[in-house]
Design an enzyme around this catalytic site. Structure first.
Site, PDB file in Angstrom:
ATOM      1  CD  GLU A 233     -14.899  -5.617  -1.883  1.00 52.20           C
ATOM      2  OE1 GLU A 233     -14.980  -5.216  -3.052  1.00 52.20           O
ATOM      3  OE2 GLU A 233     -13.829  -5.627  -1.258  1.00 52.20           O
TER       4      GLU A 233
ATOM      5  CD  GLU B 286     -10.363  -2.470  -8.375  1.00 52.12           C
ATOM      6  OE1 GLU B 286     -11.454  -2.011  -7.970  1.00 52.12           O
ATOM      7  OE2 GLU B 286      -9.336  -2.473  -7.672  1.00 52.12           O
TER       8      GLU B 286
ATOM      9  CG  ASP C 170      -5.693  -7.581  -7.626  1.00 46.35           C
ATOM     10  OD1 ASP C 170      -4.644  -7.804  -7.010  1.00 46.35           O
ATOM     11  OD2 ASP C 170      -6.554  -6.783  -7.221  1.00 46.35           O
TER      12      ASP C 170
ATOM     13  CD  GLU D 143      -3.036  -1.007   0.159  1.00 42.02           C
ATOM     14  OE1 GLU D 143      -3.063  -0.010  -0.586  1.00 42.02           O
ATOM     15  OE2 GLU D 143      -3.832  -1.961   0.047  1.00 42.02           O
TER      16      GLU D 143
HETATM   17  C1  DMJ Z   1      -6.314  -0.084  -5.297  1.00 43.93           C
HETATM   18  O1  DMJ Z   1      -5.675   0.412  -4.179  1.00 43.93           O
HETATM   19  C2  DMJ Z   1      -5.356  -0.746  -6.216  1.00 43.93           C
HETATM   20  O2  DMJ Z   1      -5.943  -0.801  -7.467  1.00 43.93           O
HETATM   21  C3  DMJ Z   1      -4.977  -2.116  -5.798  1.00 43.93           C
HETATM   22  O3  DMJ Z   1      -4.215  -2.796  -6.778  1.00 43.93           O
HETATM   23  C4  DMJ Z   1      -6.158  -2.974  -5.445  1.00 43.93           C
HETATM   24  N1  DMJ Z   1      -7.346  -2.266  -5.487  1.00 43.93           N
HETATM   25  C5  DMJ Z   1      -7.452  -0.985  -4.887  1.00 43.93           C
HETATM   26  C6  DMJ Z   1      -8.770  -0.382  -5.252  1.00 43.93           C
HETATM   27  O4  DMJ Z   1      -9.795  -1.287  -5.277  1.00 43.93           O
END
Ligand code: DMJ
Length: 646
Positions: A376, A397, A283, A143
């Site tokens: 979700e 997304e 992802d 993060e």
């Molecule tokens: C974001 O902080 C980034 O895209 C991360 O890769 C996963 N998803 C969150 C938002 O949903």
């Protein structure tokens, strides 16, 4: 320059004019919200698609989205700054990541994209004067990288360059120095036997002795863009090196069928969660393989991406949905759509695989239409919200994919989808000081939280704004700016500028697999390339004729050592590209590249734009997309020979 708090944030006639557009729903009562969704989506689900967004409506929507941004950003500044995030229902703030004005940093490049010089400059000045990372805080490596490091680097690149139109005269690389300081503090996390970093690190003391050794694949494999950019800006290769090693560490432990699990022990390399999928916990691992190739031009990322993508489409794609399967046996474990999967069609656009992207987006958007948001989790067996996964935490997304698909196809249905999304956010999520998480997509109950990514990626807003600006004009940095931009997973703009994309030496192989044995020494592998590639100035070569092959094609073929610098001598092709197996599940002779059996890569075409990085048996997919984009692509190649992010 006035200090941030003293800025007259209302000195924006345009914004004031637009502001009323969004006010109408601020005090909406839940029953009104339900009524809205019922009439908008349930009674007449085809309404939006049938009507179509006109160009003038696209402009109005773009301006409405801009107002949405300022409603939330001003709410944050007024009620939460310098805390990390806004609590938009109670109009207060909270520290959620490290206590360093997270939302401000995550919003910087959105301010630049909107052309807001005043706030952009004031925010940068405040950050330069006040932000410090020598604090006793344990933070998430992932993060912190995607939100803070990415936010700072992106803003630095905008503020330091006249060509962006956002150059700040007084700017003196403060954000770059902060980025370097932060990244150095994250480095101890990478000191593991596998090269895969710990999930968290203390910014002052390094990794705590009780720190968990389990991390997610996305957490370990989504750091290459930010660290790579930092290496290229500071001429210190260590940042790029450790994140590349982390990718190698994960990919080397993939299963025989080229799938990766969700969680891994960074010391033993053992998978502790073997569910493979394209959503939660994995992802952006896929996303950064392709984007690292697009931004840095390192073919090994492309090679790994192609292998990983091929496996995902083979084992996880259940047209038009994606499921989760055991990474070794491919047995299905979860027939579940999770909202993080929704970035995938956008990634497929970047990879040039448009047909499945369109199909999947349609399916995912049907979930959005059913509830007005994506929960979700959505159970594909019962076609209902998955128990315990009812919330919509303002995720971007699906909006991101909508933008990419519109950009690729110019099909107005994506504008209609964007309009529906704006309506959902305005009627369902807007709250007094910003936008609220929805804790239950069936009752539309609002929760007192607003993730910084709502403004950063404001994706929500950034991608929505870009979508409508594209339809209306476009007139923005991404479309008309001096560089092609790659979006980080947090939506931060990273330019394919010469400084970042033209430093080929950084693409060298750092030797994570330098253990050789006699058998490997006897292997000789080649990448055949066109003659012109020997003179490689990457921006000018024609990648359209580059082919990967494990066999020499002709006398003209070059040994890989001439192509990828810094190689450990004697490695196999698989090892060089980080595709050797390190687990106890060693493949049989038949399964290996040496045996040239099941995993033998097909010859893949790579062109100068990324829309064709996927070799697809249905070449019509690619041709039709290329045709759609023909005009734009030829314009791009004549005006700018840089690699495209599309
Ligand atoms: C974001 O902080 C980034 O895209 C991360 O890769 C996963 N998803 C969150 C938002 O949903």
């Amino acid at each position: 320059m006035p200090p941030l708090q003293k800025i007259d944030w209302t000195r924006r006639s345009e914004i004031d004019r637009d502001r009323d557009l969004g006010r109408r729903s601020e005090m909406a009562k839940p029953f009104l919200i339900i009524l809205f969704f019922f009439s908008f989506f349930a009674i007449n689900p085809q309404k939006a698609l049938a009507e179509g967004v006109t160009p003038s409506e696209a402009k109005e929507l773009r301006d409405e989205v801009r107002e949405m941004f300022y409603h939330a950003f001003d709410g944050y500044i007024e009620h939460a700054f310098p805390l990390d995030e806004l609590r938009p229902l109670t109009c207060t703030g909270e520290d959620t990541l490290g206590g360093y004005a997270l939302t401000l940093i995550d919003s910087l490049d959105t301010l630049a994209l909107l052309g807001d010089h005043v706030r952009f400059a004031a925010a940068i000045e405040w950050i330069g004067e006040n932000l410090r990372f020598d604090i006793d805080k344990t933070v998430s490596v992932f993060e912190t990288t995607i939100r803070i490091l990415g936010g700072l680097l992106s803003a630095h690149l905008l503020a330091s360059d006249y060509a962006t139109g956002m150059k700040i005269q007084s700017y003196d690389d403060q954000l770059l120095h902060l980025s370097e300081d932060l990244a150095l503090r994250l480095l101890p996390a990478f000191e593991t036997p596998t090269g895969i970093p710990f999930g968290s690190v203390n910014l002052l003391h390094g990794v705590d002795e009780n720190e968990s050794k389990i991390t997610s694949t996305a957490g370990g494999g989504t750091l290459t863009l930010e660290f790579g950019v930092l290496s290229r800006l500071t001429n210190n290769p260590v940042f790029e090196q450790v994140t590349k090693n982390a990718v190698h560490g994960i990919w080397a432990r993939r299963s025989k069928i080229n799938l990766v699990g969700a969680h891994i022990n960074v010391f033993t390399g053992e998978w502790t969660q073997k569910d493979a999928g394209i959503g939660t916990s994995i992802d952006s691992f896929y996303e950064y393989l392709l984007k690292a190739y697009l931004l840095f031009g390192c073919e090994e990322y492309l090679f790994i991406f192609q292998e990983a993508y091929k496996a995902a489409m083979h084992y996880l794609y259940s047209d038009p949905w994606y499921v989760e399967v055991n990474m070794n046996s491919a047995a299905m474990v979860w027939p579940l759509f999770n909202s993080l999967q929704a970035f995938w069609p956008g990634l497929q656009v970047l990879a040039g695989d448009i047909v499945p992207a369109v199909r999947t987006h349609t399916a995912f958007f049907s979930v959005w239409k059913k509830y007005g948001f994506t929960p979700e989790g959505f159970n594909l067996a019962t076609f209902s919200v998955q128990h315990g996964q009812k919330s919509y935490p303002l995720r971007p997304e699906l909006i991101e994919s909508t933008y990419w698909l519109f950009k690729a196809t110019r099909d107005p249905r994506y504008l209609d989808a964007g309009r529906d999304m704006v309506a959902s956010l305005q009627y369902g999520a807007r709250c007094p000081c910003g936008y609220c998480h929805i804790s239950d997509v069936e009752s539309y109950k609002q929760e007192d939280h607003m993730e910084s990514f709502f403004l950063a990626e404001t994706f929500q807003v950034k991608y929505l704004w870009l979508l409508f600006d594209l339809a209306a004009g476009p007139n923005n940095l991404v479309e008309n700016g001096p560089y092609k931009y790659i979006f980080s997973t947090e939506g931060h703009l990273l330019p394919a500028s010469p400084q970042i994309s033209l430093v080929h030496e950084h693409c060298s192989y750092f030797g994570a697999f330098c253990k050789v044995d006699e058998r490997q020494k006897s292997q000789t592998f080649y990448i055949s390339v066109d003659r012109q590639e020997e003179n490689d100035t990457r921006f000018h070569r024609d990648l359209g004729s580059t082919r990967f092959s494990s066999r020499p094609k002709s006398q003209e073929s070059l040994s890989v050592s001439g192509f990828i610098k810094g190689l450990c001598p004697g490695l196999t092709h698989g090892q060089k590209y980080g595709i050797s197996y390190l687990t106890n599940a060693m493949p049989s002779k038949e399964d290996t590249y040496e045996g040239e059996s099941i995993n033998q890569p097909e010859v893949s075409e790579v062109r100068s734009h990324s829309v064709v990085v996927i070799s697809n048996s249905d070449s019509k997919n690619l041709i039709s997309y290329d045709d759609n984009k023909h005009h734009q692509l030829s314009q791009e190649s004549s005006s700018n020979n840089q690699p495209s992010e599309r």
